[in-house]
Scaffold this motif. Structure first.
Motif, short mmCIF file in Angstrom:
data_model
loop_
_atom_site.label_atom_id
_atom_site.label_comp_id
_atom_site.label_asym_id
_atom_site.label_seq_id
_atom_site.Cartn_x
_atom_site.Cartn_y
_atom_site.Cartn_z
N PRO A 51 -6.55 -1.70 14.26
CA PRO A 51 -6.79 -2.06 12.86
C PRO A 51 -7.52 -0.97 12.07
CG PRO A 51 -7.38 -3.87 14.32
CD PRO A 51 -7.08 -2.70 15.20
N SER A 55 -5.85 0.44 8.65
CA SER A 55 -6.59 0.40 7.40
C SER A 55 -6.68 1.79 6.77
CB SER A 55 -7.99 -0.15 7.69
OG SER A 55 -8.74 -0.19 6.53
N HIS A 59 -4.89 3.17 3.22
CA HIS A 59 -5.70 3.83 2.21
C HIS A 59 -5.08 5.16 1.79
CE1 HIS A 59 -9.16 6.09 0.71
NE2 HIS A 59 -9.09 6.87 1.75
N SER A 67 2.71 2.09 -5.76
CA SER A 67 2.78 0.76 -5.15
C SER A 67 1.48 0.41 -4.44
CB SER A 67 3.92 0.70 -4.14
OG SER A 67 5.15 0.97 -4.74
N ARG A 68 1.25 -0.88 -4.32
CA ARG A 68 0.05 -1.36 -3.62
C ARG A 68 0.28 -2.81 -3.23
NH1 ARG A 68 -4.02 -2.39 -8.76
NH2 ARG A 68 -2.48 -3.39 -10.04
N GLY A 69 -0.47 -3.26 -2.22
CA GLY A 69 -0.43 -4.67 -1.83
C GLY A 69 0.65 -5.02 -0.83
N ALA A 70 0.59 -6.27 -0.34
CA ALA A 70 1.55 -6.83 0.62
C ALA A 70 1.61 -6.01 1.90
CB ALA A 70 2.92 -6.99 0.01
N THR A 71 0.50 -5.44 2.31
CA THR A 71 0.49 -4.67 3.55
C THR A 71 0.05 -5.53 4.73
OG1 THR A 71 -1.75 -3.93 3.05
CG2 THR A 71 0.05 -2.46 2.43
N GLY A 72 -0.25 -6.78 4.50
CA GLY A 72 -0.61 -7.64 5.61
C GLY A 72 -1.83 -8.47 5.30
N ALA A 73 -2.81 -7.89 4.69
CA ALA A 73 -4.01 -8.66 4.37
C ALA A 73 -4.55 -8.30 2.99
CB ALA A 73 -5.08 -8.44 5.41
N GLY A 74 -3.76 -7.66 2.18
CA GLY A 74 -4.21 -7.32 0.84
C GLY A 74 -5.00 -6.04 0.82
N GLY A 75 -4.87 -5.29 -0.24
CA GLY A 75 -5.59 -4.02 -0.35
C GLY A 75 -6.99 -4.24 -0.85
N GLY A 76 -7.72 -3.17 -1.04
CA GLY A 76 -9.08 -3.27 -1.54
C GLY A 76 -9.15 -2.84 -2.99
N GLY A 77 -10.29 -2.97 -3.58
CA GLY A 77 -10.50 -2.44 -4.92
C GLY A 77 -10.38 -0.94 -4.87
N CYS A 78 -9.92 -0.35 -5.95
CA CYS A 78 -9.57 1.07 -5.88
C CYS A 78 -10.33 1.87 -6.91
CB CYS A 78 -8.08 1.24 -6.08
SG CYS A 78 -7.56 2.94 -6.07
#
Lengths: 81, 381
Positions: A51, A55, A59, A67-78
């Protein structure tokens, strides 16, 4: 933004109601028995054997791609200035 | 000083949702990472610790550092090379109750000109004899953005933004050799979304090289939709082939498609090798242009190459070696892993302004190659 949020809330509600109805009304016989899941439980089947590495790579891609998101558990604030 | 970086994904501290009804393994992972490409070098350590309590609660903590040295094409064109450091820490907890898991956590990321605080919560429910697992998650981040001038924070500049994510994912046992999963995220941003450093260029007949720069202007809102699916198949001779696809669009006009294919092959009891290929393509944002016809051409202006149209291919190779640690019976297993990825990006509408051209906008298109290296040491206890 509000329309998308509303659509998403409807989707979540539909999934929740559908899943609840299915699980309450008709007990589904698991077509893969617990004793048949040896291969599925093998660590090499996991999408993230490491993991900390997954992660990091998420990043690396996120700051270079639109693109961003839907990678499995959601992305972080950027904060990519 | 510019900043490069970000709060990482939550994957490492939330854990995989596929095995609801059980807590994740107790483990410690130590990572050294290094990215080198396009004039940018970023390296640093990361450590992730996960510990379970009373078979009900799992707690994970992560500390991560990026040390950035940047002389990217943006920096060379309009500013000076810089160095920066970002530190991030995060903590998350999972509570297992029957076939449900409740998760929550917090992430803090700090740079000299950017502070991000994010919290999140998720619920995972296993159903249908544990064949199906559904996770719903929500995340909210607050970001404070500053600007450095010659390495000193500009007291006259302070902005902020907020990011919210709503997501649902589903993991499904399809056959005794096949797993499938599905993810859908809606992400909304509002506030100051552009960079205080980046500029757009426009045609300027009075300039010596035919163009000049002005500050970029982004909309103050952005809404994204991302939908992905993954299939993993266990081959008869103990190997796995997995495919992942994501469709993305947003209110800025970007449409992205991502595909990833990974093959994993154990050799003996100790070695595991894997190879992957990842393909990514996107269209440009509606307000992106490499060269605007004149100053203040539109309400919104961007020349950020991450908003350009481009195609990227990443090839990866992984080798892991499992071993026992003598005189440490509390360690069940240890593993040493190296991973190397080569990424190449070809931009369709972002020109290399460091190359001379008689007419602005006819410079060669920019391309970028990057080497990404990771060394990981993991123990399970």
């Amino acid at each position: 933004m509000r329309r998308s949020t509303l659509h998403f809330a409807r989707l979540v509600l539909a999934i929740s109601l559908g899943a609840g109805a299915l699980s309450a009304c008709s007990p589904i016989e698991p077509w893969v028995k617990p004793y048949e899941r040896e291969n599925l439980a093998d660590p090499i089947m996991a999408g993230d054997r490491f993991p900390i590495s997954t992660s990091y790579l998420d990043h690396v891609f996120e700051v270079r791609e639109g693109s961003r998101g839907a990678t499995g558990a959601g992305g972080g604030g950027c904060g990519c200035n | 000083m510019r900043l490069w970086s970000v709060v990482c994904g939550l994957w490492s501290i939330l854990g995989a949702p596929a095995l609801a009804g059980t807590l994740p393994d107790e483990r410690v992972d130590m990572l050294y990472h290094r990215y080198d490409g396009g004039g940018v070098t970023i390296d640093g350590p990361s450590i992730l610790v996960r510990k379970n309590f009373a078979d009900k609660v799992s707690v994970a903590a992560n500390y991560y550092v990026d040390m950035v040295s940047s002389a990217s094409i943006d920096v060379i064109a309009t500013a000076s090379p810089y160095e920066e450091e970002r530190t991030q820490w995060s903590i998350a907890a999972d509570y297992l109750s029957g076939s449900s898991t409740y998760s929550a956590g917090f992430i803090n990321s700090e740079e000299s000109d950017y502070v991000a605080n994010t919290w999140f919560a998720a619920v995972t429910q296993s159903m249908f004899g544990d064949l199906t697992t559904v996770t719903m998650h929500y995340k909210q981040g607050a970001n404070d953005i500053y600007r450095n001038i010659s390495g000193v924070r500009d007291p006259g500049f302070a902005q902020d933004s907020k990011t919210r994510t709503w997501g649902v994912s589903l993991s499904q046992v399809i056959t005794k050799n096949m797993l499938g999963s599905f993810n859908f995220d809606v992400i909304s941003d509002e506030g100051y979304l552009n960079s205080p450093y980046r500029s757009v260029r426009y045609v300027d007949p009075t300039a010596q090289n035919g163009y000049s720069y002005q500050a970029e202007i982004y909309p103050e809102t952005r809404t994204s939709n991302a939908l992905s699916t993954r299939l993993a198949y266990f081959l008869p001779y103990r190997a796995v082939i997995a495919a992942w696809y994501r469709y993305y669009n947003d209110s800025w006009g970007i449409v992205g498609n991502t595909g990833d294919l990974t093959y994993t092959q154990p050799v003996g009891n100790r070695w595991v090798f894997a190879g992957s290929v990842r393909y990514y393509t996107q269209t440009s944002a509606d307000f992106y242009s490499d060269l605007f016809p004149r100053r203040d051409y539109a309400n919104f202006l961007a020349r950020d190459k991450e908003l350009a149209s481009y195609t990227a291919v990443t090839l990866g190779a992984i080798a892991s070696y499992a071993f026992n640690v003598p005189r440490a019976p509390w360690i069940k297993r240890a593993e040493a892993t190296v991973r190397y990825d080569f990424m190449t990006i070809d931009y369709d509408d972002f020109h290399d302004v460091t190359q001379p051209a008689a007419v602005p906008g006819t410079e060669p298109l920019y391309s970028l190659d990057a080497n990404i290296f990771q060394a990981i040491f993991s123990i399970w206890f």
